[in-house]
Structure formats: C-alpha cells, structure tokens
Write an enzyme that holds these catalytic residues in place. Structure first.
Site, PDB file in Angstrom:
ATOM      1  N   SER A 276      76.120  23.294  70.024  1.00  0.00           N
ATOM      2  CA  SER A 276      76.496  24.179  68.859  1.00  0.00           C
ATOM      3  C   SER A 276      75.383  24.888  68.459  1.00  0.00           C
ATOM      4  CB  SER A 276      76.669  23.383  67.904  1.00  0.00           C
ATOM      5  OG  SER A 276      76.425  24.074  66.514  1.00  0.00           O
TER       6      SER A 276
ATOM      7  N   TYR B  72      74.894  16.525  62.138  1.00  0.00           N
ATOM      8  CA  TYR B  72      76.003  16.994  62.939  1.00  0.00           C
ATOM      9  C   TYR B  72      75.107  17.794  64.145  1.00  0.00           C
ATOM     10  CZ  TYR B  72      78.851  20.768  65.042  1.00  0.00           C
ATOM     11  OH  TYR B  72      79.211  21.544  66.050  1.00  0.00           O
TER      12      TYR B  72
HETATM   13  N1  LIG Z   1      84.179  26.311  65.722  1.00  0.00           N
HETATM   14  C1  LIG Z   1      82.798  26.598  65.882  1.00  0.00           C
HETATM   15  O1  LIG Z   1      82.618  27.503  64.948  1.00  0.00           O
HETATM   16  C2  LIG Z   1      82.079  25.554  66.342  1.00  0.00           C
HETATM   17  C3  LIG Z   1      80.529  26.220  66.568  1.00  0.00           C
HETATM   18  C4  LIG Z   1      79.937  25.361  67.148  1.00  0.00           C
HETATM   19  C5  LIG Z   1      80.276  24.424  68.049  1.00  0.00           C
HETATM   20  N2  LIG Z   1      81.492  23.861  67.994  1.00  0.00           N
HETATM   21  C6  LIG Z   1      81.987  22.672  68.638  1.00  0.00           C
HETATM   22  O2  LIG Z   1      82.961  22.924  69.490  1.00  0.00           O
HETATM   23  C7  LIG Z   1      83.876  21.970  69.477  1.00  0.00           C
HETATM   24  C8  LIG Z   1      85.419  22.315  69.187  1.00  0.00           C
HETATM   25  O3  LIG Z   1      85.288  22.968  67.644  1.00  0.00           O
HETATM   26  P1  LIG Z   1      86.637  23.331  66.984  1.00  0.00           P
HETATM   27  O4  LIG Z   1      86.152  24.154  66.163  1.00  0.00           O
HETATM   28  O5  LIG Z   1      87.834  23.515  67.675  1.00  0.00           O
HETATM   29  O6  LIG Z   1      87.054  22.090  66.102  1.00  0.00           O
HETATM   30  P2  LIG Z   1      88.335  21.152  65.594  1.00  0.00           P
HETATM   31  O7  LIG Z   1      87.867  20.197  64.637  1.00  0.00           O
HETATM   32  O8  LIG Z   1      89.428  22.035  65.422  1.00  0.00           O
HETATM   33  O9  LIG Z   1      88.619  20.436  67.317  1.00  0.00           O
HETATM   34  C9  LIG Z   1      88.210  19.268  67.397  1.00  0.00           C
HETATM   35  C10 LIG Z   1      89.127  18.235  67.710  1.00  0.00           C
HETATM   36  O10 LIG Z   1      88.942  17.138  68.336  1.00  0.00           O
HETATM   37  C11 LIG Z   1      89.609  16.034  67.895  1.00  0.00           C
HETATM   38  N3  LIG Z   1      88.865  14.903  67.520  1.00  0.00           N
HETATM   39  C12 LIG Z   1      87.688  14.707  66.842  1.00  0.00           C
HETATM   40  N4  LIG Z   1      87.142  13.503  66.906  1.00  0.00           N
HETATM   41  C13 LIG Z   1      87.997  12.757  67.977  1.00  0.00           C
HETATM   42  C14 LIG Z   1      87.912  11.592  68.727  1.00  0.00           C
HETATM   43  N5  LIG Z   1      86.936  10.603  68.236  1.00  0.00           N
HETATM   44  N6  LIG Z   1      88.773  11.258  69.589  1.00  0.00           N
HETATM   45  C15 LIG Z   1      89.735  12.218  69.799  1.00  0.00           C
HETATM   46  N7  LIG Z   1      89.874  13.386  69.392  1.00  0.00           N
HETATM   47  C16 LIG Z   1      88.771  13.645  68.425  1.00  0.00           C
HETATM   48  C17 LIG Z   1      89.948  16.482  66.442  1.00  0.00           C
HETATM   49  O11 LIG Z   1      91.241  15.921  65.936  1.00  0.00           O
HETATM   50  C18 LIG Z   1      90.320  17.995  66.500  1.00  0.00           C
HETATM   51  O12 LIG Z   1      91.739  18.180  66.713  1.00  0.00           O
HETATM   52  C19 LIG Z   1      83.526  20.924  68.779  1.00  0.00           C
HETATM   53  O13 LIG Z   1      82.761  20.065  69.736  1.00  0.00           O
HETATM   54  C20 LIG Z   1      82.496  21.473  67.870  1.00  0.00           C
HETATM   55  O14 LIG Z   1      81.458  20.647  67.525  1.00  0.00           O
HETATM   56  C21 LIG Z   1      82.500  24.711  67.109  1.00  0.00           C
END
Ligand SMILES: NC(=O)c1ccc[n+]([C@@H]2O[C@H](COP(=O)([O-])OP(=O)(O)OC[C@H]3O[C@@H](n4cnc5c(N)ncnc54)[C@H](O)[C@@H]3O)[C@@H](O)[C@H]2O)c1
Length: 328
Positions: free
Chosen positions: A127, A152
């Site tokens: 991130s 985080y």
């Molecule tokens: N969306 C953003 O702006 C952003 C920015 C930087 C980093 N990220 C990273 O990108 C990745 C995807 O983000 P996103 O926006 O799609 O988030 P999201 O929350 O929509 O998707 C994450 C998914 O992981 C699942 N999950 C969480 N913990 C879990 C566990 N212990 N076991 C199994 N499943 C689990 C959740 O149910 C969810 O569906 C994440 O790692 C997030 O930290 C996202």
C-alpha cells in the site's frame, strides 16, 4: 495457468479474477466473506464470477493454518495473487488484532503455501500507506519507509519484509504492489468516493478532513487491474532486483498525478449533478496529507502506467453506485 486469487469477493480481487477468467485461466478465488463492510456488496461481486466455468470459490480464513496448507497442497497453484487483507487505515485504530490475524498471520500462510508447493510467482498487495509522512515527492520505491503512521501501514510494510525473507531463503519470486487509493465501480463503502457520493446524492453534508488540504493519487480500478496482470507475468530475477540479490520486487501502482481534495469533490459533484455541503475538519489520526506515486519502475518493467482521470473515473463510479442502490 492455474491461479489462486485471495480477496476474490473484495473490490480489487473480484476485478483481477474477472480479467483472468476472461483470458481463459483457471482461478480459485478465496475469501472469508467477513462483515467489515456490507456483505451484499461482496455477494454482488461474487455473483459476477460464479457463472464462469473456470472459476471456483473457496470460503476460508487466511489465518486458518491447516486449511490453507491443505488448500495449497491439493490445488498446486502455479501463481498466487494475494489481495485479501484487513484494509482501511482508520479501522486499524479500532480493531488492531484483525490486522494481525488477516495481514500478518494471513501473509504467513500464503508464504508457507508458496514455499511448500513451489509456486512460480507470488504477487501481493502492499500500500502507498507505507510511505507515511514521506516529505519527498513523488514517492519512490527506493525511499526509506521505516516510519509507518498506522498499524495498517505497519502490517503492509511487514508483508514486504516477510516476502523478502522468503524470496531470499527459498528463492520464491515475490512482487509487492503499493496501490495508491483505488476507486471505481464496485468500490469500497468505507472509502471517500463512496462516502461522498452517498452523502451528496442524499443531501447530507460531507466531512472534509485537514480542511481540504490533502492530496491523493487516485487510481482507477481498471488501471490497477491492468498493472497487476502485466506485472504477474514479470518474474523478478535474482541479481537484477532492486538492491537485493533475492528474486524480489516492489512497485508503485498509482496515477502519478495527485489531485487536491477540492478537485476530487468537484468531480463527484459534477458526476452527481449536485453541490456538496461541506464540513471542514482537522486531520484524522493515522492519515497522511499527500500521496504521489513515482511510476517509473512500473513503466520500465511493463511499459504501462495508469492514466484514467478522476473526472472520467468518478462518472463511471457514480453511474454504478446508482444502479447498485436500485439492486439493494
Ligand atoms: N482499495 C485501495 O485503495 C487499496 C489501497 C492500497 C492497498 N490496498 C490493498 O489491496 C488489497 C485489496 O483491497 P480492496 O480494496 O479490494 O479491499 P477489500 O476489503 O474490498 O477486499 C479484501 C477482501 O479480503 C477478504 N479478507 C479479509 N481478511 C480475510 C481473511 N483473513 N481471510 C480471507 N479473506 C479475507 C475480505 O472479505 C475482502 O473481500 C488489500 O490487501 C488492501 O490492503 C487497497
């Protein structure tokens, strides 16, 4: 090719799965379907994947060590795209152990699965939050990122360190992607594009943190997916990698064009056809004033950088948001 995509019911995970499925790959999508945000949205996303014959969904928690080990042993994935995590900077102040379970123990079960089953390439989500209060702009992969300002961010930086140790010890190619604020259709309800759109459409005031003096490098979902798909084909090589002899790489994926919070709000107002009532607030703990991605390394590696403007992207988001509200 056979893939494991974790976080398949999540925002980025679902979109990555869809592109892989359209290209004819076999995809096992993993998610624990937790209730951090609306379960209906996760089901809605999964509903777009289940019709594909080359898709299978597995409901399992990343922190389930035995279950994860069995899954890896049974399926023998060629590549793993690890996107599941407890996301959100602000929630990490409220529920810190959720971040330890999903992001630290969860990364460990993925790394062990890759180690024990000779996975060809692990691509995982880091991130932009690892940059913390980084004063130098744009943020470059070679900048020092030793001072996270939220738990985080600390877990995401820890993921990079854990990946490096496994790349070094077991020669597992790993690539970490530092995503910069991702938005677009199907996006997350805990993020500003959704919260502001919801408030503006319902004539509710919006909270403008740090009195609007924030800059974000907003990145449209299709641009992120394009970057993920291209980079997972570039296996980091030992000796050629960034400052290490391990087969390990880190890339920023951002728009390389940060915009002021005020311009972002204007784009939503235009897309909604309404003006927002704004309440100006102080900075929130754990937040950072600016994110700005240097994307030169990504461009060098895959000849691509995100380019969708906030105006185009928010129009598509608001259109999707209105349709989704009708479905609920
Ligand atoms: N969306 C953003 O702006 C952003 C920015 C930087 C980093 N990220 C990273 O990108 C990745 C995807 O983000 P996103 O926006 O799609 O988030 P999201 O929350 O929509 O998707 C994450 C998914 O992981 C699942 N999950 C969480 N913990 C879990 C566990 N212990 N076991 C199994 N499943 C689990 C959740 O149910 C969810 O569906 C994440 O790692 C997030 O930290 C996202």
């Amino acid at each position: 090719m056979k893939y494991l995509v974790t976080g398949a019911a999540g925002f980025i995970g679902m979109n990555v799965c869809k592109r892989l499925l359209e290209a004819g790959h076999n995809v096992v999508g993993l998610d624990n379907l937790n209730t951090y945000y609306m379960p209906e949205l996760k089901q809605h996303r999964l509903g777009q994947l289940l019709p594909y014959a080359n898709f299978r969904f597995v409901k399992i928690d990343l922190a389930d060590r035995d279950g994860m080990a069995q899954l890896f042993a049974k399926e023998q994935f060629q590549r793993v795209i690890h996107l599941a995590a407890q996301a959100g900077v602000r929630y990490s102040l409220e529920a810190p152990f959720d971040y330890v379970d999903s992001n630290l123990v969860g990364m460990m079960t993925i790394l062990e699965g890759c180690r024990q089953n000779k996975v060809e390439h692990l691509v995982y989500a880091s991130s932009s939050s690892v940059y913390g209060m980084n004063a130098k702009i744009p943020f470059s992969e070679s900048d020092t990122v030793d001072y996270p300002v939220s738990l985080y961010a600390a877990t995401k930086k820890a993921n990079e360190l854990m990946a490096h140790s496994y790349s070094h010890l077991y020669n597992i190619p790993t690539t970490g992607l530092r995503f910069f604020t991702v938005y677009g259709p199907g996006g997350r309800p805990d993020m500003a594009p959704w919260l502001f759109t919801e408030a503006i459409l319902n004539d509710k005031p919006i909270k403008v943190f740090n009195h609007g003096k924030m800059m974000r490098d907003f990145t449209y979902i299709d641009d992120i997916v394009e970057g993920v798909l291209r980079i997972q084909n570039v296996l980091p090589q030992a000796q050629q990698s960034q400052g290490t002899t391990a087969p390990y790489a880190i890339y920023n994926i951002g728009n390389n064009q940060p915009i002021q919070l005020s311009e972002f709000i204007e784009a939503i107002e235009t897309a909604c056809g309404k003006t927002a009532e704004k309440i100006y607030m102080d900075m929130q703990p754990g937040d950072v004033p600016k994110t700005y991605a240097d994307t030169a390394q990504l461009e060098n590696a895959v000849g691509y950088k995100p380019a969708t403007t906030i105006q185009e992207g928010m129009l598509k988001f608001v259109e999707w948001y209105k349709d989704f509200q009708k479905e609920l």
